[in-house]
Design a protein around this motif. Sequence first.
Motif, PDB file in Angstrom:
ATOM      1  N   MET A   1       0.841  -1.174   0.000  1.00  0.00           N
ATOM      2  CA  MET A   1       0.000   0.000   0.000  1.00  0.00           C
ATOM      3  C   MET A   1       0.891   1.244   0.000  1.00  0.00           C
ATOM      4  SD  MET A   1      -2.847   1.186   2.781  1.00  0.00           S
ATOM      5  CE  MET A   1      -4.283   0.420   2.074  1.00  0.00           C
ATOM      6  N   ALA A   2       0.554   2.210  -0.825  1.00  0.00           N
ATOM      7  CA  ALA A   2       1.328   3.440  -0.922  1.00  0.00           C
ATOM      8  C   ALA A   2       1.048   4.341   0.272  1.00  0.00           C
ATOM      9  CB  ALA A   2       0.970   4.171  -2.212  1.00  0.00           C
ATOM     10  N   SER A   3       1.961   5.249   0.500  1.00  0.00           N
ATOM     11  CA  SER A   3       1.792   6.208   1.587  1.00  0.00           C
ATOM     12  C   SER A   3       0.666   7.167   1.255  1.00  0.00           C
ATOM     13  CB  SER A   3       3.075   7.003   1.781  1.00  0.00           C
ATOM     14  OG  SER A   3       4.133   6.164   2.111  1.00  0.00           O
ATOM     15  N   PRO A   4      -0.038   7.649   2.277  1.00  0.00           N
ATOM     16  CA  PRO A   4      -1.100   8.623   2.007  1.00  0.00           C
ATOM     17  C   PRO A   4      -0.500   9.980   1.643  1.00  0.00           C
ATOM     18  CG  PRO A   4      -0.840   8.291   4.362  1.00  0.00           C
ATOM     19  CD  PRO A   4       0.076   7.306   3.675  1.00  0.00           C
ATOM     20  N   ILE A   5      -1.304  10.831   1.046  1.00  0.00           N
ATOM     21  CA  ILE A   5      -0.930  12.219   0.820  1.00  0.00           C
ATOM     22  C   ILE A   5      -1.074  12.913   2.170  1.00  0.00           C
ATOM     23  CG2 ILE A   5      -1.627  14.382  -0.273  1.00  0.00           C
ATOM     24  CD1 ILE A   5      -2.756  12.731  -2.575  1.00  0.00           C
ATOM     25  N   VAL A   6      -0.038  13.581   2.619  1.00  0.00           N
ATOM     26  CA  VAL A   6      -0.090  14.313   3.891  1.00  0.00           C
ATOM     27  C   VAL A   6       0.335  15.753   3.637  1.00  0.00           C
ATOM     28  CG1 VAL A   6       0.762  14.462   6.252  1.00  0.00           C
ATOM     29  CG2 VAL A   6       0.438  12.218   5.202  1.00  0.00           C
ATOM     30  N   ILE A   7      -0.511  16.673   4.069  1.00  0.00           N
ATOM     31  CA  ILE A   7      -0.262  18.096   3.896  1.00  0.00           C
ATOM     32  C   ILE A   7      -0.420  18.763   5.255  1.00  0.00           C
ATOM     33  CG2 ILE A   7      -1.043  20.211   2.768  1.00  0.00           C
ATOM     34  CD1 ILE A   7      -2.384  18.303   0.670  1.00  0.00           C
ATOM     35  N   SER A   8       0.520  19.608   5.597  1.00  0.00           N
ATOM     36  CA  SER A   8       0.447  20.368   6.844  1.00  0.00           C
ATOM     37  C   SER A   8       0.474  21.846   6.491  1.00  0.00           C
ATOM     38  CB  SER A   8       1.632  19.995   7.739  1.00  0.00           C
ATOM     39  OG  SER A   8       1.529  20.657   8.964  1.00  0.00           O
ATOM     40  N   GLU A  76      -6.036   9.127   1.715  1.00  0.00           N
ATOM     41  CA  GLU A  76      -5.698   7.790   1.211  1.00  0.00           C
ATOM     42  C   GLU A  76      -6.357   7.619  -0.153  1.00  0.00           C
ATOM     43  OE1 GLU A  76      -3.772   4.950   1.708  1.00  0.00           O
ATOM     44  OE2 GLU A  76      -3.320   5.801   3.638  1.00  0.00           O
ATOM     45  N   LEU A  77      -5.547   7.428  -1.172  1.00  0.00           N
ATOM     46  CA  LEU A  77      -6.075   7.207  -2.519  1.00  0.00           C
ATOM     47  C   LEU A  77      -6.079   5.715  -2.828  1.00  0.00           C
ATOM     48  CD1 LEU A  77      -4.206   9.978  -4.534  1.00  0.00           C
ATOM     49  CD2 LEU A  77      -6.595   9.989  -3.824  1.00  0.00           C
ATOM     50  N   PRO A  78      -7.151   5.220  -3.457  1.00  0.00           N
ATOM     51  CA  PRO A  78      -7.115   3.830  -3.912  1.00  0.00           C
ATOM     52  C   PRO A  78      -6.070   3.677  -5.023  1.00  0.00           C
ATOM     53  CG  PRO A  78      -9.167   4.908  -4.569  1.00  0.00           C
ATOM     54  CD  PRO A  78      -8.390   5.885  -3.763  1.00  0.00           C
ATOM     55  N   ALA A  79      -5.625   2.471  -5.240  1.00  0.00           N
ATOM     56  CA  ALA A  79      -4.539   2.203  -6.194  1.00  0.00           C
ATOM     57  C   ALA A  79      -4.789   2.820  -7.567  1.00  0.00           C
ATOM     58  CB  ALA A  79      -4.308   0.707  -6.316  1.00  0.00           C
ATOM     59  N   PHE A  83      -2.018   7.650  -9.493  1.00  0.00           N
ATOM     60  CA  PHE A  83      -1.297   8.378 -10.544  1.00  0.00           C
ATOM     61  C   PHE A  83      -1.549   9.883 -10.468  1.00  0.00           C
ATOM     62  CE2 PHE A  83      -5.436   7.582 -12.358  1.00  0.00           C
ATOM     63  CZ  PHE A  83      -5.711   8.716 -13.096  1.00  0.00           C
ATOM     64  N   ILE A  84      -2.596  10.310  -9.760  1.00  0.00           N
ATOM     65  CA  ILE A  84      -2.885  11.743  -9.635  1.00  0.00           C
ATOM     66  C   ILE A  84      -2.371  12.328  -8.317  1.00  0.00           C
ATOM     67  CG2 ILE A  84      -4.949  11.573 -11.084  1.00  0.00           C
ATOM     68  CD1 ILE A  84      -6.577  11.905  -8.419  1.00  0.00           C
ATOM     69  N   LYS A  89      -1.980  16.629  -4.514  1.00  0.00           N
ATOM     70  CA  LYS A  89      -1.367  17.188  -3.308  1.00  0.00           C
ATOM     71  C   LYS A  89      -1.141  18.686  -3.472  1.00  0.00           C
ATOM     72  CE  LYS A  89       2.457  16.716  -0.094  1.00  0.00           C
ATOM     73  NZ  LYS A  89       3.599  15.923   0.342  1.00  0.00           N
ATOM     74  N   ASP A  90      -0.620  19.099  -4.614  1.00  0.00           N
ATOM     75  CA  ASP A  90      -0.380  20.522  -4.873  1.00  0.00           C
ATOM     76  C   ASP A  90      -1.680  21.324  -4.845  1.00  0.00           C
ATOM     77  OD1 ASP A  90       2.322  19.968  -5.167  1.00  0.00           O
ATOM     78  OD2 ASP A  90       2.242  19.936  -7.359  1.00  0.00           O
ATOM     79  N   ARG A  91      -2.723  20.810  -5.493  1.00  0.00           N
ATOM     80  CA  ARG A  91      -4.007  21.527  -5.532  1.00  0.00           C
ATOM     81  C   ARG A  91      -4.653  21.603  -4.163  1.00  0.00           C
ATOM     82  NH1 ARG A  91      -6.536  18.527 -10.566  1.00  0.00           N
ATOM     83  NH2 ARG A  91      -6.186  16.957  -9.016  1.00  0.00           N
TER      84      ARG A  91
END
Length: 103
Positions: A1-8, A76-79, A83-84, A89-91
Amino acid sequence: MASPIVISIPHQLGRAEARRRIEGGLAKIFGLLPGSSGVSSERWDGDRLIFSVAALGQTVSGVIEVLDATVTIEVELPAVLRFIASGLKDRLQRSAQLLLTRK
């Protein structure tokens, strides 16, 4: 499983005002997900929002935690949607920063 997108995102609003702004801007934040059909579920547990959103026929889940000087978003994005991750994350970062810096 990939790491989640984390933004602080740091802020100077205080916890209550930051939460109010996040609550008011949820639709805009979740609308950044491609093919988003809106929030499927959301539940506040104190100053922690647990959510899931339908996007492109998939379920995206995550948590937004509002602290005194920081808001942390974890998604958490599904597999099939990983790809996005970079662009999303930037948006998300830009959108959340706007919510927390506008007067």
